[in-house]
Design a protein around this motif. Structure first.
Motif, short mmCIF file in Angstrom:
data_model
loop_
_atom_site.label_atom_id
_atom_site.label_comp_id
_atom_site.label_asym_id
_atom_site.label_seq_id
_atom_site.Cartn_x
_atom_site.Cartn_y
_atom_site.Cartn_z
N HIS A 77 53.49 30.64 47.53
CA HIS A 77 54.75 30.09 48.06
C HIS A 77 54.84 28.60 47.78
CE1 HIS A 77 58.10 29.31 50.77
NE2 HIS A 77 57.37 28.37 51.34
N ASN A 78 53.77 27.86 48.04
CA ASN A 78 53.77 26.41 47.79
C ASN A 78 54.01 26.11 46.31
OD1 ASN A 78 53.32 25.82 50.46
ND2 ASN A 78 51.10 25.65 50.24
N SER A 79 53.36 26.88 45.46
CA SER A 79 53.52 26.67 44.03
C SER A 79 54.95 26.94 43.58
CB SER A 79 52.55 27.57 43.25
OG SER A 79 52.76 27.46 41.87
N GLN A 80 55.54 28.03 44.06
CA GLN A 80 56.90 28.37 43.68
C GLN A 80 57.91 27.36 44.21
OE1 GLN A 80 57.27 32.45 45.04
NE2 GLN A 80 56.51 33.27 43.10
N MET A 81 57.66 26.86 45.42
CA MET A 81 58.55 25.85 45.99
C MET A 81 58.51 24.57 45.15
SD MET A 81 58.78 24.49 49.92
CE MET A 81 57.13 23.79 49.95
#
Length: 368
Positions: free
Chosen positions: A158-162
């Motif tokens: 999630h952090n990477s995609q954000m």
């Protein structure tokens, strides 16, 4: 508040968010996290194989991103359509799936445990364990372990995609800012985008790191941002500039560096600041504003200097028909070593050779 001022403000806001996320991501290698989690799962659950799958919504597919006990490339289907098979169903429903004895053929049976990767109420992918080493079924303990470790993967993903989404939004704002500038001078419409594309392709051909190529693209698209501070009577003049007007036009490099220096933290934009200031420096020291020579000029500024000069030479203006691609290339070659970095000119000529000097056939792949 003008459109350009609003855009500048938005770029500043996004740059702060990106800096925070960039530092977070720098300390965390997503692939290492995925691989580490799969290794833990295989070891503790005593499974033979594990694979991590990620949902790519924009492409409507599910892709194997990491594996243990089997290479992702050797999977029968390393890419699935959304909803396909057990993995697709787990991603669609967000629910764990346990198969105790799926027939594998030749009298053998396969045990499978598939858990969803979730974060912030969304299912982002799935992890699948295949076959226990002792040939037993996956039990409740295995399920709890898999779910716990999948939560870690889900948050990291999630952090990477954000971060990726913010990066795309940031680049979009940068492009809008450049387009707002180009709109002030209809004679050079699209100049910033073309220079950025040429520069990025040069960086890519020079085998610069992909992240460095993105930073080069960002610096190139903002190289003329200082022209915001140049009066319309000079910027939009349809005849050649007088000596005094040219001296005022040259100030766009210092104005651009000042504008970009206002975006905090500076280190996030330092290469863009340097490029805005120094893209008119020349190898023999005849450029401006600091009369730097050779490798005193930063690499980005040398690359953008070549791309900028080529686009300027091939642009049609009311007082100039513009050179042909072949003529502009010949001029770059003539001036390499004196005005332009020889290696960069040679690299750009190679790119032009590849498309037979036809700008319509020029590579158009996205920089991001």
């Amino acid at each position: 508040m003008t459109t350009i001022t609003k855009l500048e403000s938005k770029v500043k806001e996004l740059s702060k968010l990106l800096e925070a996320l960039k530092e977070l991501n720098a300390a965390i290698d997503l692939q290492d996290i995925f691989q580490g989690i799969l290794n833990q799962m295989v070891m503790i659950a005593e499974a033979k194989e594990a694979t991590l799958w990620v949902l790519e919504k924009e492409k409507n597919r599910i892709v194997a991103k990491a594996s243990c006990g089997v290479s992702a490339e050797s999977l029968p289907l390393p890419t699935l359509t959304v909803g396909e098979g057990i993995i697709g169903n787990v991603i669609n429903t967000g629910k764990t799936d346990v198969v105790e004895n799926a027939e594998q053929g030749m009298g053998e049976y396969k045990a499978m445990l598939t858990v969803p990767l979730k974060a912030k109420g969304q299912t982002l992918g799935a992890i699948q364990l295949v076959n226990k080493k002792d040939r037993s079924a996956f039990d409740d303990r295995d399920v709890k372990l898999a779910v716990t470790l999948a939560e870690q993967s889900g948050l990291a993903l999630h952090n990477s995609q954000m971060y990726d989404e913010l990066y795309k939004m940031f680049l979009s704002m940068i492009r809008m800012l450049a387009e707002a500038l180009d709109a002030r001078d209809p004679l050079t419409k699209g100049h910033s985008e073309r220079v950025a594309r040429y520069a990025w392709l040069i960086g890519k051909r020079m085998k610069l790191d992909p992240q460095v190529c993105f930073e080069l693209y960002q610096a190139a698209i903002l190289h003329d941002i200082g022209k915001i501070g140049i009066e319309d009577r000079i910027l939009r003049k349809t005849t050649g500039l007088t000596d005094s007007e040219y001296e005022l036009m040259k100030k766009h490099t210092e104005i651009g560096a000042r504008i970009l220096s206002a975006i905090k933290p500076n280190r996030f934009f330092q290469k863009s600041i340097d490029t805005a200031l120094l893209h008119h420096e020349r190898m023999d020291g005849s450029g401006y504003p600091n009369k730097l020579k050779g490798e005193e000029i930063p690499l980005f500024a040398r690359i953008v200097g070549v791309a900028d000069a080529f686009d300027a030479m091939t642009t049609v203006r009311t007082y100039s028909e513009g050179m042909s691609v072949q003529e502009a290339a010949a001029e770059l070659i003539r001036c390499k070593g004196s005005l332009f970095d020889s290696e960069i000119v040679d690299t750009f000529i190679e790119i032009l050779d590849d498309c037979s000097y036809d700008l319509q056939a020029f590579p158009t792949e996205d920089a991001v």
